[in-house]
Structure formats: structure tokens, C-alpha cells
Design an enzyme around this catalytic site. Sequence first.
Site, short mmCIF file in Angstrom:
data_model
loop_
_atom_site.label_atom_id
_atom_site.label_comp_id
_atom_site.label_asym_id
_atom_site.label_seq_id
_atom_site.Cartn_x
_atom_site.Cartn_y
_atom_site.Cartn_z
N ASP A 98 1.15 -1.20 0.21
CA ASP A 98 0.28 0.11 0.16
C ASP A 98 1.04 0.91 0.02
OD1 ASP A 98 -2.07 1.62 0.35
OD2 ASP A 98 -3.12 -0.80 1.66
N ASP A 200 -3.08 4.86 -2.60
CA ASP A 200 -4.69 4.98 -1.17
C ASP A 200 -4.44 6.57 -2.39
OD1 ASP A 200 -5.50 4.78 1.05
OD2 ASP A 200 -4.68 6.66 1.37
N GLU A 257 -6.63 3.71 -6.17
CA GLU A 257 -7.19 4.79 -5.19
C GLU A 257 -7.97 5.15 -5.56
OE1 GLU A 257 -9.80 4.21 -1.04
OE2 GLU A 257 -8.14 5.03 -1.44
N HIS A 330 -10.82 -3.39 2.64
CA HIS A 330 -11.25 -2.90 4.22
C HIS A 330 -12.10 -1.56 5.15
CE1 HIS A 330 -8.35 -0.34 2.62
NE2 HIS A 330 -8.57 0.56 3.17
N ASP A 331 -12.85 -1.15 3.83
CA ASP A 331 -13.35 -0.05 3.96
C ASP A 331 -14.83 -0.39 3.31
OD1 ASP A 331 -11.21 2.18 4.13
OD2 ASP A 331 -11.06 2.23 2.53
C1 NOJ Z 1 -8.74 4.91 2.27
C2 NOJ Z 1 -7.97 4.14 2.83
O1 NOJ Z 1 -8.94 2.29 2.03
C3 NOJ Z 1 -8.92 4.14 3.70
O2 NOJ Z 1 -8.74 3.11 4.95
C4 NOJ Z 1 -8.42 4.88 4.62
O3 NOJ Z 1 -8.93 5.78 6.19
C5 NOJ Z 1 -8.09 6.66 3.98
N1 NOJ Z 1 -7.89 6.36 2.22
C6 NOJ Z 1 -6.92 7.79 4.33
O4 NOJ Z 1 -5.69 7.05 4.12
#
Ligand code: NOJ
Length: 560
Positions: A98, A200, A257, A330-331
Site C-alpha cells: 500500500d 491510497d 484508489e 477494508h473500507d
Molecule cells: C483510503 C483507505 O482505504 C482508508 O482506509 C483510509 O482511511 C483513507 N484512504 C485515508 O488514508
Amino acid sequence: MKHSWWKESVVYQIYPRSFMDSNGDGIGDIQGIIMKLDYLKELGIDTIWLSPVYQSPNDDNGYDISHYQKIMAEFGTMKDWEELLHQVHMREMKLIMDLVVNHTSDEHGWFVQAKSSKDNPYRDYYIWRDPKDDGGEPNNWASNFGGSAWEYNEQTEDYYLHLFSKKQPDLNWENETLRDEIYSMMKWWLDKGIDGFRMDVINFISKAEGLPDGEKKPGRDYASGSKHYRNGPKIHDYLREMNQKALSHFDVMTVGEMPGVTPEQAKDYTGEERNELNMVFQFEHVGLDNGPNGKWDLKPLDLMELKQSLSRWQYALGENGWNSLYFNNHDQPRSLSRFGNDGKYRIESAKMLATLLHMMKGTPFVYQGEELGMTNVQFESIDSYKDIETIQAYSELREQGWSEEQVMESIHQKSRDNARTPMQWNAEEHAGFSTTEPWLALNPNYKFINAESEISNEESIFHYYKQLIQLRRQNDLIVYGDYQLILEEEPEIFAYVRSYQGKRLLVICNFYDQEPAFRLPREIHFMTKQLLLCNYKIDEQASISEFNLQPYEARVYLLN
Ligand code: NOJ
């Protein structure tokens, strides 16, 4: 279309904190991951994406990095990490890391320096602005975790920008020295032999000139500034520079992302000749069950919208560019609870959702526990939640007048902690994840949903994922075939055809617990059909021109 290993891969995401605890402190770690590599090999995946394992004070579970070249002590040491990479490669798998470079932790050495005085050499690594005349924040942007996106710094009497928590100050990508530091840090990891990066919120790194105010909704203190920092004016310059200075020297996978990215923009990010990224994580399909007031405003998914959305992406990146395919990470809440049925039809609907996704064109991502049919969790009290976004949302929504029941209902459906409860390895105490109370409580259903029972049952979700992954390995058609949505107007069925070099794949998914009639469109002719996969025992020879699907039934046929 060019062939590449990353187009042919199936990626498995590990959220290290919740994967496997080897040393009994209740927190997953790198040695724990090593213990489970054979499990992943058995599943058949070939690439692992590791969520952040870098040194971090864990305000946002590792997405707040205080040192890019050190390993978080709770997870192990650099030696452990090197052993992990070695063990992954020995099993002919790949490892992607990551990359979190929109922001650092406020405990990163750069920020500690930067905040100390206005003439510190690191000062310009971050984004500083003077207070407004009344002393207020420089603009009205909201942080993505709630509240203002600005935090006042006493020492220098001004504000710094943080699009996430105040412990995640945004880096200033306008600064060339900073950019070069990042590229050399990336090269440092690439030289160690990693196979790529998941980046990210990478489409947030270029902010609009002048940081203009966003449009505030009535009754709100802050506005979303997202149109001024997503896909900003210099984003393509930065990504091309990153590619040229770091990535292009290695044969790696990159996935950016990108909240709010459109299919047209994604073409520019992933086009073959553009030399930016291989693929992006888009958010359109995981936003379809958001109401007008965003994520916590619940709205049922409309299948017609999902069909249109996923198909639009399939078509847009069909010829040039590449899609990532995901329902979970994970989000996101667990897709099975969100789009399927985690009660009576848990197994059928988990398999149906997996079929729908894995037979599409793109690189599939499996999130830990998805292959076991893990579900959302319903903790009774907010005190059991650990996720910063959830905790901040709870207080904001309560302040806005939402009842306790309403807020908890939204949290049960949408909290990121749904995805973060520890992996359910077996039915023993602490689910085989740890020998002690884990950092975040387990989902109590581990007694019957766990890897041990999934592996021992040939009909399980785990074995079905194995089959999906093997089918992809064996058929170029699944990797490279064109996509065509069929039965567009059918409200309960999601069906499509893939075609490649004279071969066709027919995918039929019933999205609900009803038994709708399937009618094969007249224009689909074939001489022979072969059933490749189904989540029910069915008569393989039966005609498919017209029949009723069973609840959440999914079928995959090869047509000749
Ligand atoms: C996206 C990540 O997947 C998430 O878990 C994180 O809180 C935010 N970006 C900030 O880094």
C-alpha cells in the site's frame, strides 16, 4: 489488447491487523501472515495486496504513516517482512504494498519539522494557509472523517490541511523535492523486490489552485471540497512523472484508489499508451446504496442501477484501459450482507455475487474472509467500534438529531469495522485468530462461519471461489473476452456474455430470493453448451432457452 500478468491475476487483500496473530497480543502480524500463505496458495490467488504495515501511531490503522521505511512494531520487524516477501515469492505468488502518499501521520519526521517554524526546510512539504481575518479556517472544506479539513498549529499561527483525520496532514505535491523523496522511497521498496503498489486516494494529490470553497449544504458547518481536490489540475503530470521516475523501471502492478472517478477519467488513468496506472479502484457501484446525504443515509440497492453502472465501466475500459473488480475491501461493509442475503441464502448469495464479479473483464480482488462468506457484525454499543470514521460519524449524526437507533442501524450496515473483525479461522476460542481477546471483537458467528469448516466441505463458498479462480486461469476468454450485458430490462437477473476468439461465456445471476423466468435472447445461437459452474445441483443437459432460476442462482456456460 496486450497480455499482462496483472490482467491475469486474482488479488487477495490482507488487512494485517485482523488477519492472523502469531504472538498472542490480539493484533494480527507479519509472522501470522506467513503462517497462512499455504492457505492462500490453496485458494489459488496469485497476488497479495498488503494494507499498510509501516510504522504508524494507528490513528487510522496504518493509513497514517510516521515512517515509510520502517515496519510497525506491533506487526513485526523488517526481517519478518523480508521473510514474508521471500515466502510469497517461493510459492510463486506476488506481493503488492500500500502506498499512502496523499498524507503522512502528523508524527512523521517531516511534519514534526514542518510544524516547528515557518522557515523550516520541511515546511513546504505540507499545505499551510493563514487564518481568515476572523481567525477562522482558510476555506470551508470538510474532512472526509467529519469536521473541518483544517487544523490550527499554535507554533506557526496558521492552519494545515488534512483531508482525513487531523493526524493525517496532506502532503504538498507542488513541491518537487517532496515528490522526488516519494519516488525514491518507492524505488527503495521496488528494489527490495515487491511487485507493485495499491495507491491510497491517489487522485486527491493535486489540489485546485487557490483552494476555493466548496458548496455548503443548508444546515451544515462545512462543505465537501471534493471537486477541488479530486482529479485535480496536475494529477496526470504527477502520475506520469511517478511512472517515469519510479515505476517504469520495474514490471509491476499498480492500482490507484480513486473516489469519485468517472469511466472517462479512468480511461486517461489506465490507457495503455498513457504510462500512468494499470487500473483504478472506482467507487460508483459501492455508492449506489447511499442516499442523498451520503454513506450513512441508507438506501436499498436498485439492481437496474448496478447493472448499468458495472456495464458502463466494462464498456468504457473494454478496448483500452483495464478494470479492477471488487465488492469488498477494508473500507466497505461485507458485500454478502449488503447486496446478498446473510440469513437463509448466505451460501447461495455469496456464490452468486462472486460469480457475477469474477466472470467480468478485469482483475478481481478478494478481501480476506470474503471467501468464507463472512458477514457484517452488529455491535450493540458504539463503544465496541474502533474505526475513526465510524466514531466521528456517530457523534456528528447524534448532534444532528439522529436517534440512537437510527445511527446504530446505519453503523450496522455501513461501518468499516464490518470488514475489520478478525479472520475466522476455526470454531475455537478467539476463532483461531489469536490466543487472547482481539483488538476488535470477533463476529460471534465464527462458530459456524470459519475457514476450517469451509475447507472441509466441498460445497462451501471457499471451494466455489477456488473454482472461479481456476476457471479464470484456464480460460483466456474470462480474462480478455469482450463484455456484453443481456436482458437489460430484466429487474431481477444480471446476465451477460463474454466473447473471445469465437468462444462465448454466458453468465446468469439471479440477484434475489424470488424465482424469475430466464429467457435466452433469440440472437444467442450455439451448437453446444457446457455448464462450467453453478451454485445449485442442476441438470446440466436441460435446455436453457427458458427456465426459472432458483433463489440467488448463478450459472456459467461455455457456448460453442
Ligand atoms: C483510503 C483507505 O482505504 C482508508 O482506509 C483510509 O482511511 C483513507 N484512504 C485515508 O488514508
